[in-house]
Every structure is written in structure tokens, then in C-alpha cells.
Design an enzyme around this catalytic site. Structure first.
Site, PDB file in Angstrom:
ATOM      1  CD  GLU A  94      -9.210  -2.279  -1.592  1.00 46.99           C
ATOM      2  OE1 GLU A  94      -9.603  -2.371  -0.168  1.00 46.99           O
ATOM      3  OE2 GLU A  94      -9.362  -3.254  -1.759  1.00 46.99           O
ATOM      4  CG  ASP A 130      -1.906  -1.288   1.188  1.00 45.25           C
ATOM      5  OD1 ASP A 130      -2.254  -1.919   0.817  1.00 45.25           O
ATOM      6  OD2 ASP A 130      -1.733  -1.957   3.117  1.00 45.25           O
TER       7      ASP A 130
END
Length: 542
Positions: free
Chosen positions: A188, A15
Site C-alpha cells: 500500500e 501517513d
């Protein structure tokens, strides 16, 4: 321009959020249940990266005791405001992720210098995870995160929420769902940007497995409506099953002073036919370009293994043996699990590491385990357990290859009911949901009641083997095998507990100590060695 080989941050570094400030690039990545929270790496050239800091390093910023596996710190966002001249770090502390509900608390911390000190955390919301902060040119700041809908009407991942945020007032004005995603679903990882009069929203879709993708859309207004990129997904491996970099998604881009654009993203490198990524989700980089005010990945959308970057990569340190000693502070390669009170689980003393036996390996509250990431597909690890005299079978310490409470291999020095010592392998091989030890146990090895024991393991791709040796005069006996060859590929996201509940970290190797009597029995370790090994598998030269 020189080429580098992806990933740029090997091993569990998921991420990525990238920032350029005063000539230095910074990447912040998720750490989940590992403490201290958030890894920030730095580079001057996008090629050579070093760990800069882990800012969530005190209880007032992060306490994960009780957080299940793969909860904790998800998807940080690092930013700098040219107006306030401050750094902002946004993150989620996930307290539950299974079933219909997710408890996701989002925070902001602020600093004048990226090295800290960082402010106390400011609570923002709990409506979803993967938050980020966008700084508009007029000074306004906008907080974006995915929205969670436990009703599934029609989706659990309901879209991307946007709301203005003020450092003193908190969230202000109306919250708006600005993008509900494409048919790929599971939208997301939002990041907002402004360029040439357009607002760009970069998101992740498809889940964090093999359908993962980076989706881009744009609007003339921060509130939308947002139109989707002509190709929808600017980066993905979902339709290229034999691409070297799989699971490609969750991206963020940066523009260099020379006007080039680069996209950083997570990726995985499976090494088995079962497509298991033992190194977890790693950070890779791709060169990108702009056409008609749309971003495209060079040679995309499938990510490239080799990429042109400004710097010349030096991998000498990557392949060097790491011998860790314990004269002062714990080396920054090491982390532990969940607790901010590290003094309850370890200390350094007289050049040695002392682990204080606490709960069982795999506890979600307080276990004494100190480990570093597995960053190579093949390696050797060794440690010397110099002082440990267990009184019974509830006291054990040793060397572990660890993914989570459901997946680990653990070579332990333990005791018996008659006060003897033995060498025993404890393993949990994806036995979700029970987390039971694999039985029957392999035959234990009898040990002298006292004396040092060298513990070792070798990983060659998916094959793992434990070893041990005893002192012999001024030296050591030759290492002897303990137990069978085990399947190291289960230390992967694909096997981490139950796939449907999500496993998001990577394999670690380190030392641990438990005292299930509750007497805090201590184990002393002299050193720890991690030795990368070049090895050829059926998929990579690793």
C-alpha cells in the site's frame, strides 16, 4: 549538524507526504474521522514544525457522517507541478473498512496557493486506497493507488495500480498493476518519483502494525517491470522489537537544496509490555543517502531516534502549558468528529464554549465533542463547566479522554430522575463489538443543583485519574479524586475496538455534551487547559 529527537510530529500524525516548495517543507498527514480533514504542517528547516492548515474544511470536500471509527481520510498525498504551477492534494474518504469489502473513494483537489482556496473535489476512482499523484517531467500525471481484491486471489492487497490522469479528462488509457509487492504482503502507500533516469516506487508493506516496512523498487519505465531494492525494505523495525521507534513504515522522501535526502515515515512508541502506542502513529524523519542509484536510510533499516537535520530544534512550545479560551474562533489544536456542520454541535459566545447536546458519545453521525490530540505520554487537563443543569440522566456533559466509540473515559455532570445533579464516570474499555459501558459504574458524587464544576484528569503513562472541585467563595476547593485509577493505555491503536478490523488514530482529550432526549441541551465551558508533564516510565523518559 544539529540532532533532533523523533518524532517530528508527535501524537496522531500518520501517513506523511512531504513536499518542498519555495524554501518551505510541507507534510500532509491522515486525519481519519476527525474534522476538518488532513493536517498540513510546515517547516523551514525540517526540525521545527507548525500546523499550517486543514484544507478539507467544507461539506463539498468532506462529509464523514456515518463513517465508522478509523475510516474517513486515509493517506493524503501533497504535490506541486512545476508545469501547471498548481498544488494537488489527493486523498481517500473510506466509508467502510471491515469484513471483506472496503469502500474507498479517491479524490483530487487543486489550488494555486497551498493556503487555498482549494477547488471542489474531483472524483478519480474507488479501486483501493492510499492514492498519490506523480508529475513526470514531460507534463504527464500518473495516479497510483493500492488495489483491493475481496476474493483474496491470492491477496486482498492485490498490488499497485497506475493509470495516467488528466485534470480535465480524468483517468485516461489503460490501468496497469505495476507492482504486486513482496512476500511481506499488504502492499500500500505508493509514491512514484523520477531520478537519474530511474522511476522509483516507494511502498508500505506488512500492515500498519509491528510488521510494517518501507519497500523500494525501480524501473526504467513508469509502467515497469520494477526490480526490488537489494535489501527489499529500506526502513523497518519488524525484526528489532526493542527499537525506540516501532511500527515504522509508510514513507515519502524529499531532497534538500543542499543535495541531502530525508525520508519521513510513520512510527509508534509503545510504553507498556503489551506494546501499546497511546500517541498513535506519529511522523518521524530519517537521513538517507544514494548508492548505486538505490536509496538507503542512514544507520538503517531500523529507524533512529536521534537524527541529524539542518535546523536547531526548539521544544519550548512543546513543553509549554496550553490554556485555551474561547473569545473568537476555536483554537486550531481542536478538532471534532465527522460532521462539516460544526454550528450544530458548538459555538463560541461571550468568551465561552457552548456545546450543543446531540447524540451519544461515540456516535458515528452527530456528536458534540471537541478535543485535541494527546501529544505527551503524561499530562494534566482541566476544564470548567460553568453552566449545565441536566433534567435527567439522558443529559450529560464533561471531560473525556477519547480514542473511539469502543474506548473512552468520560467524567460527566449528569442528572437523575428526581432532578438532582451528580458526577458520574462513563467508560468503555475495549468492549468490542458491543461498545457497552463498563459496569458496574463507579459510585456517583452528588453535586449542588447549580454552580460551576471544575473537571480534571491526570495521565501518567498508562495510569489515568479523574478529579473534580467546586467553587468556594472567590476561588475553588482543592481537587478531589473521582473513581479508581484506570488503564489509559487502552486509548491506543492496539486496543481500539477489534485489532483485526484496524484502528489507526490516537488518543484525544477534550469536552463533550450529549442530550439523548433529543432536546439539544447546551453546556457552557469557560476554558480548557492542557499541561504537559515530564514523567519517567519503564521504557522512555516521557
Amino acid at each position: 549538524m544539529p540532532q533532533i529527537r523523533n518524532p517530528i510530529l508527535p501524537g496522531f500524525n500518520a501517513d506523511p507526504s512531504i513536499l518542498l516548495h519555495n524554501g518551505t517543507y510541507y507534510i500532509a498527514t491522515s486525519t481519519f474521522e476527525w474534522y476538518p480533514g488532513i493536517q498540513i504542517h510546515s517547516s523551514r528547516d525540517l526540525s521545527n514544525w507548525a500546523l499550517h492548515s486543514r484544507p478539507l474544511n467544507r461539506a463539498s470536500l468532506l462529509d464523514m457522517r456515518g463513517n465508522p471509527d478509523s475510516c474517513g481520510v486515509w493517506a493524503p498525498c501533497l504535490s506541486f507541478s512545476p508545469i501547471t504551477k498548481k498544488f494537488y492534494l489527493v486523498y481517500t474518504d473510506v466509508k467502510r473498512k471491515d469484513g471483506s469489502f472496503k469502500d474507498t473513494h479517491n479524490y483530487v483537489i487543486i489550488a494555486d496557493d497551498i493556503a487555498g482556496p482549494w477547488s471542489e473535489r474531483i472524483f478519480v476512482n474507488s479501486s483501493g486506497f492510499d492514492p498519490s499523484l506523480f508529475h513526470d517531467v514531460d507534463g504527464k500525471m500518473y495516479f497510483v493507488n493500492m488495489l483491493q481484491d475481496h476474493r483474496r486471489r491470492p491477496r486482498t492487497f492485490a498490488g499497485i495500480a497506475c493509470q495516467e490522469w488528466d485534470e480535465k479528462k480524468g483517468l485516461v488509457g489503460e490501468r496497469k498493476n505495476i507492482f504486486k509487492g513482496t512476500e511481506l504482503d499488504l502492499v500500500e502507500g505508493p509514491h512514484l518519483y523520477k531520478r537519474n533516469g530511474w522511476y522509483y516506487l516507494l511502498t508500505a508493506e506488512g500492515g500498519t502494525g509491528y510488521e510494517h516496512a518501507v519497500t523500494l523498487c525501480r524501473s526504467k519505465d513508469v509502467w515497469g517491470p520494477y526490480e526490488v531494492h537489494p535489501e527489499k525494505h529500506v526502513l523497518t523495525s519488524k525484526d528489532s522489537h526493542w527499537a525506540a521507534l516501532q511500527r515504522a513504515g509508510h514513507g515519502d522522501f524529499v531532497e534538500t537544496p543542499e543535495g541531502k535526502t530525508y525520508l519521513v515515515h510513520l512510527s509508534g512508541r509503545p510504553i507498556t509490555q503489551e506494546r501499546r502506542c497511546v500517541l498513535g502513529r506519529e511522523t518521524s524523519i530519517q537521513e538517507a543517502f544514494w548508492k548505486d542509484d538505490w536509496l538507503y536510510v542512514k544507520n538503517g533499516p531500523v529507524p533512529s531516534l536521534f537524527v541529524d537535520v539542518p535546523g536547531t530544534h526548539d521544544d519550548t512550545a512543546y513543553w509549554a502549558e496550553q490554556k485555551y479560551t474561547f473569545e473568537k474562533e476555536i483554537h486550531r489544536d481542536f478538532q471534532w468528529l465527522r460532521t462539516p456542520e460544526h454550528e450544530r454541535i458548538f459555538r463560541t459566545e461571550n468568551g465561552k464554549l457552548v456545546l450543543i447536546g446531540r447524540e451519544s458519545i461515540g456516535s458515528w453521525f452527530e456528536q458534540s465533542l471537541l478535543a485535541r490530540r494527546q501529544t505527551h505520554f503524561s499530562y494534566d487537563a482541566e476544564t470548567i463547566l460553568s453552566d449545565f443543569s441536566p433534567v435527567d440522566e439522558r443529559q450529560f456533559a464533561g471531560l473525556t479522554a477519547y480514542y473511539c466509540r469502543f474506548n473512552f473515559f468520560y467524567l460527566t455532570v449528569s442528572g437523575t430522575e428526581d432532578g438532582e445533579r451528580e458526577l458520574l464516570i462513563l467508560a468503555s474499555e475495549a468492549s468490542w463489538p458491543d461498545g457497552k459501558l463498563t459496569e458496574p459504574f463507579q459510585e456517583p458524587v452528588k453535586l449542588p443543583k447549580e454552580g460551576k464544576v471544575k473537571l480534571a484528569l491526570t495521565i501518567r503513562g498508562k495510569e489515568g485519574q479523574f478529579w473534580y472541585a467546586l467553587e468556594k467563595g472567590d476561588g475553588w476547593e482543592e481537587l478531589k479524586k473521582v473513581g479508581k485509577v484506570w488503564d489509559a493505555s487502552i486509548l491506543s491503536d492496539e486496543c481500539g475496538g477489534h485489532q483485526a478490523h484496524g484502528s489507526f488514530t490516537g488518543a484525544f482529550v477534550g469536552v463533550a455534551c450529549s442530550d439523548l432526549n433529543g432536546w439539544a441541551k447546551e453546556a457552557v465551558f469557560d476554558e480548557f487547559v492542557y499541561r504537559p508533564v515530564k514523567h519517567v516510565s519503564d521504557r522512555y523518559e516521557i
